[in-house]
Design a protein around this motif. Structure first.
Motif, short mmCIF file in Angstrom:
data_model
loop_
_atom_site.label_atom_id
_atom_site.label_comp_id
_atom_site.label_asym_id
_atom_site.label_seq_id
_atom_site.Cartn_x
_atom_site.Cartn_y
_atom_site.Cartn_z
N PHE A 85 32.66 56.44 -120.21
CA PHE A 85 34.09 56.58 -119.92
C PHE A 85 34.41 57.59 -118.83
N ARG A 105 40.97 64.32 -125.35
CA ARG A 105 42.35 64.80 -125.46
C ARG A 105 43.32 63.91 -124.70
N GLU A 106 42.85 63.33 -123.60
CA GLU A 106 43.74 62.57 -122.73
C GLU A 106 43.71 61.07 -122.98
N ASN A 107 42.77 60.61 -123.81
CA ASN A 107 42.62 59.17 -124.03
C ASN A 107 42.51 58.89 -125.53
N ASP A 108 43.63 58.57 -126.13
CA ASP A 108 43.66 58.34 -127.58
C ASP A 108 42.75 57.20 -128.00
N ASP A 109 42.62 56.18 -127.15
CA ASP A 109 41.78 55.05 -127.52
C ASP A 109 40.31 55.44 -127.59
N VAL A 110 39.87 56.31 -126.69
CA VAL A 110 38.48 56.76 -126.71
C VAL A 110 38.23 57.66 -127.91
N GLN A 142 38.14 67.06 -122.65
CA GLN A 142 39.28 66.63 -121.84
C GLN A 142 39.49 65.12 -121.97
N LEU A 143 38.38 64.37 -121.90
CA LEU A 143 38.44 62.91 -122.04
C LEU A 143 39.07 62.52 -123.37
N ARG A 193 37.51 57.47 -116.49
CA ARG A 193 38.83 57.94 -116.91
C ARG A 193 39.16 59.31 -116.30
#
Length: 243
Positions: free
Chosen positions: A94, A196-201, A193-194, A97
């Motif tokens: 990911f 926190r910023e991407n709910d789907d992940v 960070q990933l 992203r």
């Protein structure tokens, strides 16, 4: 189970909610962790739903070998990694992203020094005034505390020296991104960070990891604590061992 003492067996069979196993060096903490994984598999938990984190490649390899000896090929599906290799695996999937490709380069210490010296030359900061090692150490501490360049700049106030470090931090990260590269500290910082910023992940990995385990927990820093907390937040099944 016959190879465990009473306290070890108690730690192994407890599997509802968080648990902390505290014991001294050489007392069998890692054994408890590996037996607990085997026990969870006996209860029907899929191997890929177990995440076991440790700090060194040697320790992670030992856990994988012990599991392979105990349960066979099924052990290959268990996520038994160092913090950094686990994060690299997530970021390889990911990283786009965050603006990286999925084939980003991981810089070692020498690479980081080279880039920082380039940043100092661009900013006109003499290494005799502010050594590149000191700058990289300060940046590493900031990343461990999950403090990015902008937040770091906002906290330095009138401190001239830290103001220059803030300039270096911002340019250093810009250069890394342009080179499609991350340094060692970015592995955990960027994964948090990933998530926190991407709910789907975040939801994907929270659903996957029904059980999270951490060896040598006393060595965790803030970023590692936040990462494990996020991953274990849905099922609350987290077991940490340490002295």
């Amino acid at each position: 189970m016959n190879q465990l003492n009473e306290s070890q067996r108690e730690a192994v069979v407890y599997n509802e909610g968080p648990s902390l196993v505290v014991a001294g060096a050489g007392s069998g903490k890692t054994r408890v962790l590996t037996y607990k994984i085997a026990y969870l598999l006996q209860l029907g938990l899929p191997p890929y739903s177990i995440l076991a984190l440790t700090f060194t490649n040697k320790a992670a390899g030992e856990i994988r070998q012990r599991l392979a000896d105990a349960i066979g090929p099924e052990a290959e599906s268990i996520w038994a990694h160092t913090f950094h290799s686990c994060c690299a695996r997530i970021l390889r999937r990911f990283g786009d992203r965050l603006g990286y490709t999925n084939h980003f380069t991981i810089y070692d210490t020498d690479d980081s020094k080279r880039v920082m010296k380039q940043c100092q030359r661009q900013l006109g900061i003499d290494d005799k005034f502010l050594n590149h090692r000191a700058i990289l150490s300060e940046i590493s501490n900031a990343k461990d505390a999950l403090i990015g360049p902008q937040e770091y700049r906002a906290t330095v106030g009138a401190d001239f020296r830290k103001g220059k470090i803030a300039e270096c931090y911002a340019l250093y990260q810009k250069e890394l991104l342009a080179a499609d590269a991350m340094d060692f500290d970015d592995m955990i910082y960027n994964t948090v960070q990933l998530l926190r910023e991407n709910d789907d992940v975040l939801e994907l990995y929270q659903n996957q990891f029904r059980y999270v385990m951490v060896d040598e927990y006393q060595d965790t820093n803030h970023a590692q604590y936040v990462l494990t907390s996020m991953l274990a937040d849905k099922f609350k099944n987290i077991c940490v061992v340490g002295d």
